[in-house]
Design an enzyme around this catalytic site. Sequence first.
Site, mmCIF file in Angstrom:
data_model
loop_
_atom_site.group_PDB
_atom_site.id
_atom_site.type_symbol
_atom_site.label_atom_id
_atom_site.label_comp_id
_atom_site.label_asym_id
_atom_site.label_seq_id
_atom_site.Cartn_x
_atom_site.Cartn_y
_atom_site.Cartn_z
ATOM 1 N N HIS A 302 0.915 -1.164 -0.147
ATOM 2 C CA HIS A 302 0.049 -0.099 -0.132
ATOM 3 C C HIS A 302 1.075 1.286 -0.003
ATOM 4 O O HIS A 302 2.132 1.228 0.646
ATOM 5 C CB HIS A 302 -0.906 -0.003 1.286
ATOM 6 C CG HIS A 302 -2.062 1.049 1.216
ATOM 7 N ND1 HIS A 302 -2.045 2.234 1.313
ATOM 8 C CD2 HIS A 302 -3.170 0.533 0.749
ATOM 9 C CE1 HIS A 302 -3.259 2.647 1.017
ATOM 10 N NE2 HIS A 302 -4.022 1.999 0.697
ATOM 11 N N ASP A 358 -7.957 -5.496 -0.266
ATOM 12 C CA ASP A 358 -8.354 -6.236 -1.362
ATOM 13 C C ASP A 358 -7.877 -7.663 -1.020
ATOM 14 O O ASP A 358 -8.373 -8.716 -1.875
ATOM 15 C CB ASP A 358 -7.656 -5.864 -2.651
ATOM 16 C CG ASP A 358 -8.374 -4.465 -3.084
ATOM 17 O OD1 ASP A 358 -7.435 -3.436 -3.428
ATOM 18 O OD2 ASP A 358 -9.403 -4.343 -3.036
#
Length: 423
Positions: A302, A358
Amino acid sequence: MAKSVHIRSGSAEYELPITDGTIRATDLRQIPTDDGPLATYDPGFVNTAACRSAITFIDGDAGVLEYRGYPIEQLAETSSYLEVAYLLLKGELPTPAQLAQWENDVNHHRLVHENAKDIISKSRYDSHPMAKLMSSVASLHAFYPGSRNISDPEEREVNVIRLLAKMPTLAAFAYRHSLGRNYIYPSDELNFIENFLAMLFKRQERHYKADERLVRAIDVLFILHADHEQNCSTNAVRAVASAGNDPYTSAVAGIAALFGPLHGGANEAVLKMLAEIGSVDRVPEFIEGVKAGRAKLMGFGHRVYKNYDPRARIIKKSAEEVFEVTGVNPRLKIAQELERIALGEEYFVSRKLYPNVDFYSGLIYEALSFPPAMFTVMFAVPRTSGWMAQWQEGVLDPEQKIMRPRQIYTGHRGRTWVPVQDR
Ligand code: SDX
């Protein structure tokens, strides 16, 4: 801590004040360089603040996420998606009367014009549902021409509510179209999430009502996906809004950006990755391929979180509740083994790569019998509340201007055109 930046250039000295941990990039322009006034170069805006925002706070190192100051863990545990949408847009939690009015207003606008439905029904049945969402949402401002008047607070309010309300309807229509099934219209007998699940899954039952554990799981997933400060798709929404666009047109930019496999498309990419790995005993071989740069571990890493994404932790818990109803997704073991190995491997630890939002969400959607192509649609529907809160904040921000970044020019200069026969 630094209160200013001191720059010496030749015989000249400059003092640039630091506010909120930043310098104003335009303060650099007073410093001359051989290539003109000093500017910044920041591909992907890795270290550039583009706006001031009071909506969502993230501490990436600590793995903290708050909406309007409320920790995501509390909201996921106790709130509802519609209440969180109100919080993101209005800045405060609603009173009981405000919440009842808000739910009524949103539910009142769930129907879409038949022409908007036709845009979906006339598309190829197997075109990606994100493409169907983009084209149908892009058509909406035509039915609400007043939405183009973004300086009118009443127009802003009603069109934001319309879009929040219609996204599940359009998403469900896109799904039903891909299956060749009839479209199910919104029902006032059902709440926002119950209605969405009915529009997706109702068959011949007179009254379809999803298992309440699934309704709660989707409500939690919607809360977790609602906003995430200046992510790629929100930046796209703000950029299109900065040119004076209505909420529908701006949201199309967000849907387009979210479609990318490095962003919202990652949940679909995770399931493709798990399917390719195929079994737990092939996980070590796949991890070696990632370390060799042959593949990415989708659902990991991320830009901001350099710690476990707090949403991933909550989604793992929601998955267990969904699997009570649907049966455990057989690919869960592969995902758990990937996480177990990755969290101990120097390649991932040194790069601070952890599961993100996700990594586990696709396992839930697959267990709910969604095809992978619908996973990102399940991201776009709730993210619409964040996009609209950010759209509204950008439109009302007196500091914001039309977004038009600079560049470093690397091409030719001053060439002379030559007729084709002489080239
Ligand atoms: C979302 O921004 C948001 O808030 C997004 C989001 C939201 O709610 O809106 O949180 C939703 O988009 C989550 C992210 C979903 N995407 C993925 O899961 C795709 C896989 N992840 C990567 O592509 C990547 O981690 C990003 C795109 C998420 C972040 O990329 P960055 O910040 O640009 O980091 P990077 O690519 O510069 O990576 C740094 C290093 C590189 O290695 P080196 O060049 O230093 O050797 O880490 C490596 C990368 O190769 N790396 C990975 C990796 N992610 C980064 N290596 C293997 N697998 C990965 N997943």
